[in-house]
Design a protein around this motif. Structure first.
Motif, PDB file in Angstrom:
ATOM      1  N   ILE A  91       2.969   4.894  -3.323  1.00  0.00           N
ATOM      2  CA  ILE A  91       3.022   3.025  -4.026  1.00  0.00           C
ATOM      3  C   ILE A  91       3.868   2.872  -3.266  1.00  0.00           C
ATOM      4  CG2 ILE A  91       2.173   0.778  -5.191  1.00  0.00           C
ATOM      5  CD1 ILE A  91      -0.021   3.632  -4.560  1.00  0.00           C
ATOM      6  N   LEU A 150      -4.110   3.553  -5.543  1.00  0.00           N
ATOM      7  CA  LEU A 150      -3.942   3.101  -4.546  1.00  0.00           C
ATOM      8  C   LEU A 150      -5.053   1.972  -4.076  1.00  0.00           C
ATOM      9  CD1 LEU A 150      -2.380   2.244  -1.972  1.00  0.00           C
ATOM     10  CD2 LEU A 150      -3.794   3.963  -0.702  1.00  0.00           C
ATOM     11  N   GLY A 199       1.172  -0.972  -0.013  1.00  0.00           N
ATOM     12  CA  GLY A 199      -0.113  -0.229   0.531  1.00  0.00           C
ATOM     13  C   GLY A 199       0.993   0.635   0.300  1.00  0.00           C
ATOM     14  N   LEU A 200       0.767   2.124   0.735  1.00  0.00           N
ATOM     15  CA  LEU A 200       1.146   2.956   0.884  1.00  0.00           C
ATOM     16  C   LEU A 200       3.002   2.945   2.162  1.00  0.00           C
ATOM     17  CD1 LEU A 200      -1.387   6.557   1.172  1.00  0.00           C
ATOM     18  CD2 LEU A 200      -0.133   5.441  -0.344  1.00  0.00           C
TER      19      LEU A 200
END
Length: 218
Positions: A77, A216, A66-67
């Motif tokens: 990302i 995302l 994810g982040l």
């Protein structure tokens, strides 16, 4: 920017994840373990996390999906999600299928492999986090200095959680457990193989560009 080259062991992981997605079934713990067990111990990605590392060099085995924080003070990302989009989708679908709180929102998933995190605070985390450990292990509970407790809003009557529960030990091998990443916490001793997953939100989540947010979401 070119897509990061995917190591062979992560390619195996990604292929297994793509097969699971193609089956279009509800995903369970065994499905997730099947993917991650394709990464042998020596092949696990490493991260520099001196605040949690039990060893002096600050290095641990794990990855973030994810982040992930970037050098500009925001989020991008994560490399592992760029390399393994199917694996990321498998983990997020598993979380959706098994998390007890359907309303919980998160932007990052920290995956930890076989290390005992020392006492620390998650500095880049807005706080509320869910943890779940998988694998054949005994022990490995999460100690937290301040557990969440349920409260009721006097004006609306709605239930919410807040700190104030005091020190607590959470057994995260038998289900997802909510904890406060901004309170001190650590992993208790364990034997066996332990892979833990932590769903949380980075404190820069509201600074995302439209492009990054769209990637995302996908």
């Amino acid at each position: 920017m070119p897509k990061p080259k995917t190591p062979e062991h992560l390619q195996r992981c990604e292929a297994a994840a793509a097969t699971l997605l193609g089956a279009k079934k509800k995903l369970g713990h065994a499905d997730v373990l099947k993917c991650f067990r394709l990464i042998k111990g020596a092949d696990w990605p490493t991260q520099m996390r001196p605040n949690v590392a039990p060893t002096a060099n600050g290095e641990v085995n794990g990855m973030v999906l994810g982040l992930s924080p970037n050098r500009q003070g925001g989020c991008s990302i994560a490399q592992a999600s760029q390399q393994c989009p199917a694996l990321t989708k498998v983990v997020t679908r598993w979380i959706k299928d098994t998390l007890p709180d359907a309303a919980f929102r998160y932007g990052s998933i920290q995956v930890n492999y076989n290390y005992q995190a020392k006492r620390h605070v998650d500095g880049n985390n807005i706080g509320p986090s869910y943890i779940r450990s998988l694998g054949d292990h005994t022990g490995g509970e999460l100690w937290t200095a301040d557990a969440f407790v349920e409260a009721v809003d006097e004006d609306t009557g709605e239930k919410f959680v807040k700190g104030g529960g005091g020190p607590t030990v959470l057994g995260c091998s038998d289900g997802w457990k909510l904890f406060n990443g901004n309170a001190e916490h650590y992993t208790k001793p364990y034997t066996g193989t332990r892979i833990s997953f932590i769903a949380f939100s980075h404190n820069a989540y509201n600074k995302l560009s439209t492009r990054v947010a769209s990637k995302l979401k996908a």
